[in-house]
Enzyme design. Structure first.
Site, PDB file in Angstrom:
ATOM      1  N   PRO A  80       0.776  -1.262  -0.014  1.00  0.00           N
ATOM      2  CG  PRO A  80      -0.095  -1.308   2.091  1.00  0.00           C
ATOM      3  CD  PRO A  80       0.607  -2.038   1.158  1.00  0.00           C
ATOM      4  CD  GLU A  81       3.363   2.438  -3.926  1.00  0.00           C
ATOM      5  OE1 GLU A  81       3.756   3.650  -4.572  1.00  0.00           O
ATOM      6  OE2 GLU A  81       3.778   1.303  -4.464  1.00  0.00           O
ATOM      7  CE  LYS A 126       5.259   4.964   0.652  1.00  0.00           C
ATOM      8  NZ  LYS A 126       6.393   3.938   0.518  1.00  0.00           N
ATOM      9  NE  ARG A 154      13.541  -0.798  -1.621  1.00  0.00           N
ATOM     10  CZ  ARG A 154      13.252  -1.344  -0.597  1.00  0.00           C
ATOM     11  NH1 ARG A 154      12.636  -2.497  -0.308  1.00  0.00           N
ATOM     12  NH2 ARG A 154      13.711  -0.861   0.481  1.00  0.00           N
TER      13      ARG A 154
END
Length: 268
Positions: A2-3, A56, A257
């Site tokens: 979730p961003e 966030k 990433r």
DNA sequence: CCCGTGCCCTGGCGGC
DNA sequence: TGCCGCCAGGGCACGG
């Protein structure tokens, strides 16, 4: 996962369901996700007055304290009637409406913290949080970037520099701004900073309007799925043609990433 | 101060 | 079929 858009969707979904309810008890099944000691005792009896969001972070505004909740990768909330405890359910809030707010987190990365209402913006983590793209000004962001040598993608994932973006929306922002994720911060021009802020703001706003993205196992609240995954231009698009130039999107590693990039449009 | 690395976790997947 | 190792990643602690 979730961003900002997903967390905002959670906030908007939960607020009307929880506003003015009282937390009458709490069961904690995984102690490590609760930072505050005496959490159960302190929170019991407080009303949920409001739910805010900073980057966030979700902030449940109570009577005396705020509860800061970070969902990290896979944290989710559910509201339901009494039932047997489910797998991966780590915190259960009992409400005065005879409903339960449950926190579910497969990887146990999410965290809860209680901080007094009068000082929560003056102490970490929120005191250290950068501005969201919509509130950022290019001059001060440029100043933050100009002496760094790290890749621009890493800087945009750093919530102290700019808040709200995670792996998905950073990739989308850099693609739209036509900037390579490995480009060093000290090579980014003022004009590029303006473009990055604009595209980050746009992509977050657009994603929020569609309820965020539902990819992998993430969805906002039970039964609420986002639609923005259909609008992604690079993230998860390995080997698919770039919409602008038809070059196949490649996947690389940036700071460990997984990173999706158009090798033609996005110049270093 | 700046930057890189490892840790926290677990389910899912590839390889043998 | 079963098992093993690796990967995903946000934020923070720690060390050079």
């Amino acid at each position: 996962m979730p961003e900002l858009p997903e967390v905002e969707t959670v906030r908007q979904t939960l607020l009307p369901l929880l506003k003015n309810k009282v937390i009458v008890d709490v069961d904690i099944y995984w102690d490590n996700c609760v930072i505050t000691k005496d959490f159960k005792h302190k929170i019991t009896g407080q009303h949920i007055q409001d739910i805010l969001r900073y980057g966030k972070y979700l902030v449940f505004v109570l009577d005396e304290d705020v509860m800061i909740s970070h969902l990290r990768m896979e944290g989710k909330y559910y509201i339901h009637q009494p039932r047997k405890k489910a797998h991966h359910e780590h915190v259960v809030f009992h409400l005065n409406s005879d409903e339960y707010l449950t926190y579910h987190d497969t990887r146990k990365f999410g965290k809860f913290e209680l901080i007094s209402k009068s000082m929560y913006l003056e102490v970490p983590p929120l005191s250290l949080l950068g501005k969201e793209p919509k509130d950022s000004d290019s001059r001060s962001l440029y100043q933050k970037l100009t002496h760094k040598r790290i890749p621009i993608k890493m800087a945009f994932l750093d919530q102290h520099i700019i808040a709200g973006l995670g792996n998905i929306y950073v990739d989308e922002t850099l693609y739209r701004a036509k900037i390579h994720p490995l480009k060093p911060c000290d090579k980014i021009t003022q004009k590029e900073v303006v473009s990055l802020i604009k595209h980050a703001t746009d992509v977050l706003e657009h994603a929020t309007s569609l309820g965020g993205s539902t990819i992998r196992t993430y969805h906002a609240v039970h039964g609420v799925d986002g639609k923005f995954q259909n609008e992604l231009k690079v993230h998860t698009k390995k080997d698919e043609p770039c919409e602008r130039c038809q070059t196949p999107i490649i996947k690389i590693k940036v700071g460990g990433r997984g990173t999706y990039v158009c090798p033609t449009c996005q110049k270093q």
